[in-house]
Design a protein around this motif. Structure first.
Motif, short mmCIF file in Angstrom:
data_model
loop_
_atom_site.label_atom_id
_atom_site.label_comp_id
_atom_site.label_asym_id
_atom_site.label_seq_id
_atom_site.Cartn_x
_atom_site.Cartn_y
_atom_site.Cartn_z
N THR A 44 42.39 77.89 70.12
CA THR A 44 40.98 77.58 69.89
C THR A 44 40.26 78.86 69.49
O THR A 44 40.47 79.92 70.10
N VAL A 45 39.39 78.77 68.48
CA VAL A 45 38.62 79.92 67.99
C VAL A 45 37.17 79.75 68.39
O VAL A 45 36.55 78.72 68.12
N PRO A 53 32.36 76.91 69.59
CA PRO A 53 33.52 76.75 68.71
C PRO A 53 33.18 77.12 67.27
O PRO A 53 32.07 76.90 66.79
N GLN A 55 34.13 76.15 63.55
CA GLN A 55 34.80 75.19 62.68
C GLN A 55 35.10 75.82 61.33
O GLN A 55 34.35 76.66 60.84
N ILE A 59 43.24 79.94 59.57
CA ILE A 59 44.35 80.35 60.42
C ILE A 59 45.58 80.51 59.52
O ILE A 59 45.98 79.56 58.85
N THR A 75 40.36 75.39 61.54
CA THR A 75 39.99 74.82 62.83
C THR A 75 39.12 73.58 62.64
O THR A 75 38.41 73.44 61.64
N ASN A 76 39.17 72.67 63.63
CA ASN A 76 38.35 71.46 63.57
C ASN A 76 36.99 71.72 64.21
O ASN A 76 36.64 72.86 64.53
N GLY A 79 36.84 73.84 67.21
CA GLY A 79 37.47 75.15 67.10
C GLY A 79 38.97 75.14 67.29
O GLY A 79 39.61 76.19 67.30
N ARG A 80 39.59 73.96 67.42
CA ARG A 80 41.03 73.84 67.69
C ARG A 80 41.83 73.95 66.40
O ARG A 80 41.39 73.53 65.33
N PHE A 81 43.05 74.50 66.52
CA PHE A 81 43.99 74.48 65.41
C PHE A 81 45.39 74.16 65.94
O PHE A 81 45.71 74.39 67.10
N ILE A 95 43.23 85.34 61.95
CA ILE A 95 42.09 84.41 62.03
C ILE A 95 40.94 85.02 61.26
O ILE A 95 40.50 86.14 61.55
N ASP A 454 45.24 65.54 68.94
CA ASP A 454 44.00 66.27 68.71
C ASP A 454 42.87 65.32 68.36
O ASP A 454 41.93 65.69 67.67
#
Length: 821
Positions: A44-45, A53, A55, A59, A75-76, A79-81, A95, A454
């Motif tokens: 997560t970013v 987060p 978006q 990555i 990232t979504n 902030g997840r990838f 990143i 996810d």
């Protein structure tokens, strides 16, 4: 009310009972794929300063030894990838995101024994760009694109810093603003305004004209909302996010502004936050004015006589008010938050004009000359209280929210029109009065939970209930007594009531590079408009609103998105008012309680590409509207024109928006935004023209110049092409605005000067015509307008990142910028 409570409880039981069904292992990692090894690198970013987060961060996965790029993703919204599958080996991650320093994550190993590498939360920090002789301090990107919205960060906008939300929107893609501050979103004035994701009891343009720009954090433009949003609004939603501090400790911000024509205003925000609670209080006062000259020419025909009326004169429009807000969020456990908010304020809109009229006919060319004085006042107090509760089920993405609010708006209006002969003797007069409160209550229950690898499931119930009682009176001036005398036949007492209940569900997930979101909303509406001792207009129906959003990550720097949604535009209250209001001696306005709501089918497709710190985007859109509502004019009497509203058929808009964000030099960056669309009206009644269409375009060119660390300049140009309506056309407009900001004390004290409509080109002209009338109207606003503002930021907080590292001391000189509240 008991029925509403039963429905709410039933919905909660359904959502909670579905939890175990949707929390089964997904089809991804370790989920029954036989002997196949499922490998992935997850993380997560987050923004290092705020913890929010990021978006669309890029990555990229590299081989540890050679540095060769293997694969990548972005990232979504959380902030997840997820990089999968990944061959066994040793790797490192990079990143990147525009305006942030690049982050490298080393020593990632994938083996048969450890097929999953979760790097956890990765915090990236704002970048500092160094030129040869200038250090450019990083501010948030002016505009960010997300899967279903554009986010405009207001802190970057210098030219509107001492204005209101209307001035901010002048520089926003998809939005146009006319000379009187009326806002359109993609060519339509029918849109919904939210304040911090909640509806306002005020009308859309009232909200935008009363919120100071200095209190706004960012503005979200949602042109194709999902089923999770209220479906109201032809062209979408404008969501105003106000400033709130995201950092711990005590902090505050204060603004003061003044300008020509009596502009004056100020506001402050005080905030305190710790681990257990967040409290804030803010207040704002603002008054603004516009002056200008109006000219018009009207021709009406009754039988064989043609009446011509020419008008010229001066006008002044003032608006302003005050607002007090406060709130408290209490974290009584790590999973439970209870919040209370209140808002109280008053707003006022006053207009006055002095006009000269010349009237003659085709049989009598000697003009009858008269003058008129018009005054109108509208406004009143409003307040709201709001409570919300949030429970997290072990993760931030699995939660239950309950929100409720109650609001009251007092709205009194009075308008008076007086006519005088050439000797300044009064010969006529009309007075219209309206008063009555509006009340509204809302309840929302929303449930979210992770789904599959996810994905996310959202479901909710919403109740909107509102009522108002308007008392309207009409008086004529009596020459014998010199007094205004009530006209009983034009007195109306009107009761409005509307109840809307809806349930919705939205399901989203990512399948490799493909992101999918689908939603559906079912809504029941009961609306009744009753004119006491007369007639009633009732709507009792079910409506259904599907939505679909798709996104595809072509590469880590390229993205394609497309969406569809069905929407509704409920008729505004003052469109329905069945009584007459005289705006001058020759124009009268009246509502239409029989109006039907508009229904909209909206389509969009977009492409985005990032290259370095730059971005280009292109969008195609289409909007089909049925039961189109337009302003309509007709002959009221010999020389008087009636202005009202009617359903005039259907409309179609097809267009494209282009946007280029480019950092040409370390000291100059710009946004170039264009909108081109075709508009046509179909299936109109035979009394209107049968060939109504136009090709329209608008252009914005926003420039930011960083002369030094202390001085920044902004120059914004805007052009709107001519356009058509059901009975006429609107001429083109051009604006040029400029602003300068000086940081007097770094991150503490700054001053801004704005000059609006520098070239005095913001005139507005329109033509409307029908079978027995013609009307030309022109407005020329006083320009240029100069204003100035001063901002002071004070704080004493502990940065979240310092807490993570165990440093609990004050950050001293590491103060947050004023734009990040």
């Amino acid at each position: 009310m008991l029925r509403y409570i039963r429905i709410s409880l039933l919905l909660i039981m359904i959502m909670l009972s579905s939890e175990t069904a949707f929390m089964q292992p997904g089809s991804g990692m370790g989920a029954g794929n036989g002997n196949r090894l499922n490998t992935a690198i997850l993380g997560t970013v987050l923004d290092e300063a705020t913890g929010t987060p990021i978006q669309y961060a890029n990555i990229m996965l590299h081989k540890q030894n050679s540095g060769e790029a293997i694969t990548g993703t972005i990232t979504n919204e959380r902030g997840r990838f997820d990089l999968s599958p990944v061959r066994p080996g040793r790797y490192y991650l990079t990143i990147k995101f525009m305006g942030y320093e690049e982050l490298r994550v080393d020593s990632l190993t994938i083996t048969f024994a450890t097929p999953i590498a979760d790097v956890g939360d990765q915090y990236i920090k704002p970048a500092e760009l160094e030129g040869e002789s200038v250090v450019v301090e990083r501010e948030r990107t002016t505009m960010e694109y997300k899967i279903d919205k554009k986010v405009i960060n207001v802190g970057q906008d210098i030219t509107s810093s001492s204005g209101t939300a209307v001035e901010v929107l002048e520089n926003v893609p998809s939005v146009t603003v006319d000379i009187d501050g009326n806002v359109e979103l993609r060519g339509s004035s029918n849109f919904t305004v939210l304040i911090d994701n909640r509806p306002s009891i005020l009308e859309a343009n009232e909200v935008l004209q009363t919120i100071p720009a200095s209190t706004i954090d960012n503005i979200e433009i949602i042109t194709n909302p999902s089923a999770a949003y209220d479906p109201d609004g032809v062209s979408g939603i404008i969501n105003i996010i106000t400033k709130k501090n995201k950092l711990e400790g005590f902090s505050g911000i204060a603004n003061l502004n003044a300008g020509m024509l009596g502009q004056f205003g100020g506001d402050f925000l005080l905030n305190y936050r710790n681990h257990h609670y967040t409290a804030y209080i803010s207040a704002a006062y603002n008054t603004r004015a516009h002056e200008g000259q109006d000219t018009s020419l009207s021709r009406t025909t009754v039988l064989d006589t043609s009446y011509t009326v020419s008008q010229s004169g001066d006008r002044r429009f003032e608006h302003g008010g005050y607002r007090l807000r406060g709130g408290l969020d209490y974290n009584f456990t790590d999973q439970d938050v209870l919040g209370l908010k209140f808002s109280y304020g008053s707003r006022g809109f006053n207009s006055s004009s002095n006009n000269k009229f010349e009237k003659y006919t085709n049989y009598d060319f000697v003009p009858f000359i008269s003058t008129t004085e018009e005054k109108s006042e509208r406004g009143g107090a409003y307040y709201s209280i709001e409570a919300n509760y949030e429970h997290q089920f072990g993760s931030p993405n699995h939660r239950l929210e309950v929100n409720g609010d109650y609001s009251i708006r007092k709205s009194d209006e009075e308008s008076i029109t007086e006519q005088f002969d050439v000797n300044n003797n009064q010969i006529d007069g009309r007075r219209t009065i309206e008063d009555g409160p509006t009340t509204r209550g809302e309840l929302e229950i929303k449930y979210e939970q992770p789904w599959a690898n996810d994905g996310k499931l959202e479901a909710g119930y919403q109740l909107h209930t509102g009522s108002s009682i308007d008392k309207n009176g009409f008086q004529n001036w009596d020459a014998a007594s010199g007094l205004y005398v009530n006209v009983p036949n034009y007195d109306f007492d009107t009761e409005y009531r509307r109840d809307t209940q809806s349930i919705y569900s939205v399901l989203s997930n990512n399948y490799g590079k493909l992101g999918v979101q689908g939603g559906f909303r079912a809504e029941y509406t009961y609306r009744d408009i009753a004119i006491i001792d007369s007639s009633s207009f009732t709507i009792d129906r079910w409506d259904y609103f599907p939505s679909v959003h798709l996104s595809y990550n072509i590469t880590p720097t390229q993205k394609f998105m497309t969406s569809y949604s069905r929407r509704i535009q409920r008729t505004r209250g003052w469109f329905l008012e069945p009584y007459e209001t005289w705006t001058d001696a020759y124009n009268v306005r009246k509502g239409n309680p029989g109006l039907l709501p508009e229904y909209i089918n909206s389509f969009e497709a977009g492409y985005m590409k990032y290259f370095g710190r730059n971005m280009i985007s292109a969008e195609l859109y289409g909007r089909q509207t049925t039961n189109l509502v337009e302003r309509v004019q007709s002959v009221y009497s010999e020389d008087v024109i009636l202005h009202t509203f009617e359903n005039v058929g259907n409309s179609l808009s097809i267009g494209s928006e282009l946007s280029l964000r480019l950092m040409a030099f370390p000291w100059w960056d710009f946004n170039l935004m264009g909108n081109v669309y075709h508009y046509e009206i179909n299936d109109q009644p035979s009394s209107f023209s049968q060939d109504i269409q136009s090709d329209n375009w608008s252009l914005r060119f926003n420039n930011n110049f960083t002369l030094s660390k202390q001085v920044k300049l902004q120059l914004n140009a805007m052009y709107n092409s001519p356009s058509v309506s059901i009975q006429g056309e609107r001429k083109a407009m051009f604006f040029l605005n400029a602003g300068a900001r000086l940081n007097l004390i770094e991150n503490k004290l700054s001053a801004t000067v704005n000059i609006r409509d520098i070239l005095d080109t913001g005139d507005h002209e329109s033509i409307s015509q029908g079978e027995d009338f013609y009307r030309f109207q022109s407005s020329d606003r006083v320009a240029p307008i100069v204003s100035a503002s001063v901002r002071y930021v004070f704080n004493n907080y502990r940065d979240k990142n310092q807490q993570r590292n165990g440093n609990m001391e004050d950050s001293g000189s590491e103060s947050a910028e004023g734009d990040d509240f």
